[in-house]
Design an enzyme around this catalytic site. Structure first.
Site, PDB file in Angstrom:
ATOM      1  N   HIS A 318     -39.902 -60.712 -42.269  1.00  0.00           N
ATOM      2  CA  HIS A 318     -38.643 -60.449 -42.959  1.00  0.00           C
ATOM      3  C   HIS A 318     -38.531 -61.221 -44.274  1.00  0.00           C
ATOM      4  CE1 HIS A 318     -34.626 -59.068 -43.616  1.00  0.00           C
ATOM      5  NE2 HIS A 318     -34.148 -60.295 -43.649  1.00  0.00           N
ATOM      6  N   HIS A 328     -32.414 -65.909 -52.167  1.00  0.00           N
ATOM      7  CA  HIS A 328     -33.308 -66.402 -51.113  1.00  0.00           C
ATOM      8  C   HIS A 328     -34.592 -67.001 -51.677  1.00  0.00           C
ATOM      9  CE1 HIS A 328     -30.567 -64.389 -48.418  1.00  0.00           C
ATOM     10  NE2 HIS A 328     -30.872 -63.193 -48.915  1.00  0.00           N
TER      11      HIS A 328
END
Length: 480
Positions: A318, A328
């Site tokens: 992921h 992120h």
């Protein structure tokens, strides 16, 4: 002399294509300037036809399949009955009129806060023939529905096969655009890189309700071809304010994986072989450092990879290991530090990830010589390394991640903040064709593409070409 010239020309073209597809020469790639006018990043209302509930008492819904064994001769068929358990039997056969075989499954349910799930059925259908269309029926009597699926070709290095890649899908109008475009692609199996329903963005009973709506949302495709599941952060569903503290509770009840077939101890990490591909699924949100179950399992699974039978080695996770998006940023660094050297050593062809709501493709790079004392800080071109592709652009309600780091790093080949999906069409043991398809205002637009050269057989083929060239030019060959 003419034949020698033609041979040299063909060899040069092959080498040039290979170089273009795997490496860079000191400059960063392309940051797309395309700005799309997107559909609203809001979930589709529950009364929309995208979430239609099948009519009839206790009618099966949320039907989906995944591979059920290691080699593609089984499927796990899953569905939900809303009113009562009903039958867990699947009837199947090679014609719609004659489903003469049957398999018995299991049924379970769960609670989440005050939400009570329907009755969730999982049935393993095994012993199937390769490259065969099967029809199947779930439910019984007037409360039954029929679907079909196609098994893959046998495990063979030259088996051609077309995979789709989708991540971070959600259930918005952008999600619907992605799903409809994928269905038109002709791909045969979805490699799903995590973040399914985004139900965790709701509270209380609405969490379970949005898991149900997503299951009905994907049924139009997932009931007819396998989706290979990877868990993301939105599957964790850790909500202590509601008294829900068991990670992945909803996901694990609803979405089965064939983890036992690959000797895994946990359904969050596992492996399958399909056609000419060996696919390894990792869990970014489970322990993965040395001595943990996932680490120990991966050591053994990489030993089981046989590139003579399944030349294409694909990894799903992921959280991306390489991403130049501010969203992120470097969250995959800890897993990269543990596993990247393994991926380079085993010559993984491509690693697909999601998480970042944008698209990005890397060159073949590695940073395996870095440690806290070496001073070697930057990724470098590495012909043995995978290509890293982030496809976290399925269409969820959190919207796009449009803030890329500037300047574009040299390891980044192409990046764009748009919704879409990818396809990987394996042609034979040496070549595959990769496309990323942008959802451009409701239209499917091929935007980024490349010819992927197999890391194992491509190297062997280049050595063979070089050997043939030496023989033709010098009349002999030497061994070393």
């Amino acid at each position: 002399m003419a034949s020698k010239g033609i041979f040299l020309m063909v060899t040069g073209v092959l080498v040039a294509l290979h170089v273009l597809s795997i490496s860079w020469v000191g400059d960063a790639g392309l940051t797309s300037t395309f700005i799309r006018s997107e559909f609203p990043s809001a979930d589709i209302p529950l009364d929309n036809e995208a979430f239609v509930v099948p009519k009839g008492h206790n009618m099966p819904q949320q039907v989906h399949i995944t591979q059920g064994d290691y080699d593609g001769r089984a499927v796990i068929i899953s569905w939900v009955t809303p009113d009562e358990p009903g039958s867990s039997k699947v009837e199947f056969g090679t014609s719609e009129e004659n489903c003469s075989f049957s398999a018995e499954g299991t049924v379970t349910n769960y609670t989440f806060y005050k939400y009570n799930s329907g009755y969730i059925h999982h049935c393993l259908v095994d012993g199937l023939e390769y490259d065969t269309k099967y029809h199947y029926k779930v439910g019984s009597g007037d409360s039954s529905r029929k679907f079909w699926f196609q098994t893959p070709p046998k495990i063979d290095p030259d088996s051609s096969y077309k995979f789709g890649v989708i991540g971070d899908l959600g259930q918005t109008y952008n999600s619907l655009s992605t799903l409809e475009h994928y269905i038109q692609s002709g791909a045969q199996t979805v490699l799903f890189v995590g973040d399914l329903s985004y139900a965790d963005r709701y509270q209380y009973n609405d969490v379970g309700i949005r898991w149900d709506s997503w299951g009905r949302f994907i049924e139009k495709n997932a009931a007819f071809q396998p989706w290979i599941w990877t868990a993301g952060n939105h599957e964790i569903d850790y909500m202590p304010y509601m008294g829900e503290v068991v990670p992945f509770k909803s996901y694990l009840h609803r979405y089965a994986t064939p983890y036992l077939a690959s000797k895994s101890s946990n359904p969050l990490w596992y492996a399958i072989r399909r056609a000419s591909a060996h696919i390894i699924v990792l869990s970014s949100y489970s322990p993965f450092v040395k001595y943990t179950p996932q680490w120990t399992w991966l050591v053994e699974e990489l030993k089981r990879v046989d590139r003579e039978k399944t030349p294409w080695l694909i990894v799903l996770m992921h959280v991306p290991m390489y991403s130049s998006n501010e969203a992120h940023f470097m969250e995959g660094e800890s897993m990269r530090a543990v596993y990247e050297k393994w991926f380079v050593h085993h010559k993984v062809d491509v690693i697909f990830a999601g998480h970042v709501h944008a698209y990005e493709r890397s060159y073949r790079v590695s940073n395996i010589h870095y440690n806290v004392t070496s001073g070697v800080r930057f990724p470098v071109p590495d012909k043995a390394a995978p290509i890293y592709i982030t496809v976290g652009d399925g269409g969820n309600q959190e919207g796009l991640a449009g803030n890329f780091r500037d300047p574009q790093p040299e390891y980044s080949a192409f990046r764009e903040a748009s919704y879409g999906h990818s396809t990987l069409e394996i042609m034979n043991r040496t070549h595959a064709v990769y496309h990323w398809n942008r959802n451009d205002d409701g239209k499917n637009v091929p935007t980024d593409s490349m010819i992927l050269h197999n890391q194992y057989w491509g190297t062997r083929r280049r050595r063979k070409l070089n050997k043939q060239l030496f023989v033709r030019l010098h009349g002999g060959v030497s061994s070393h």
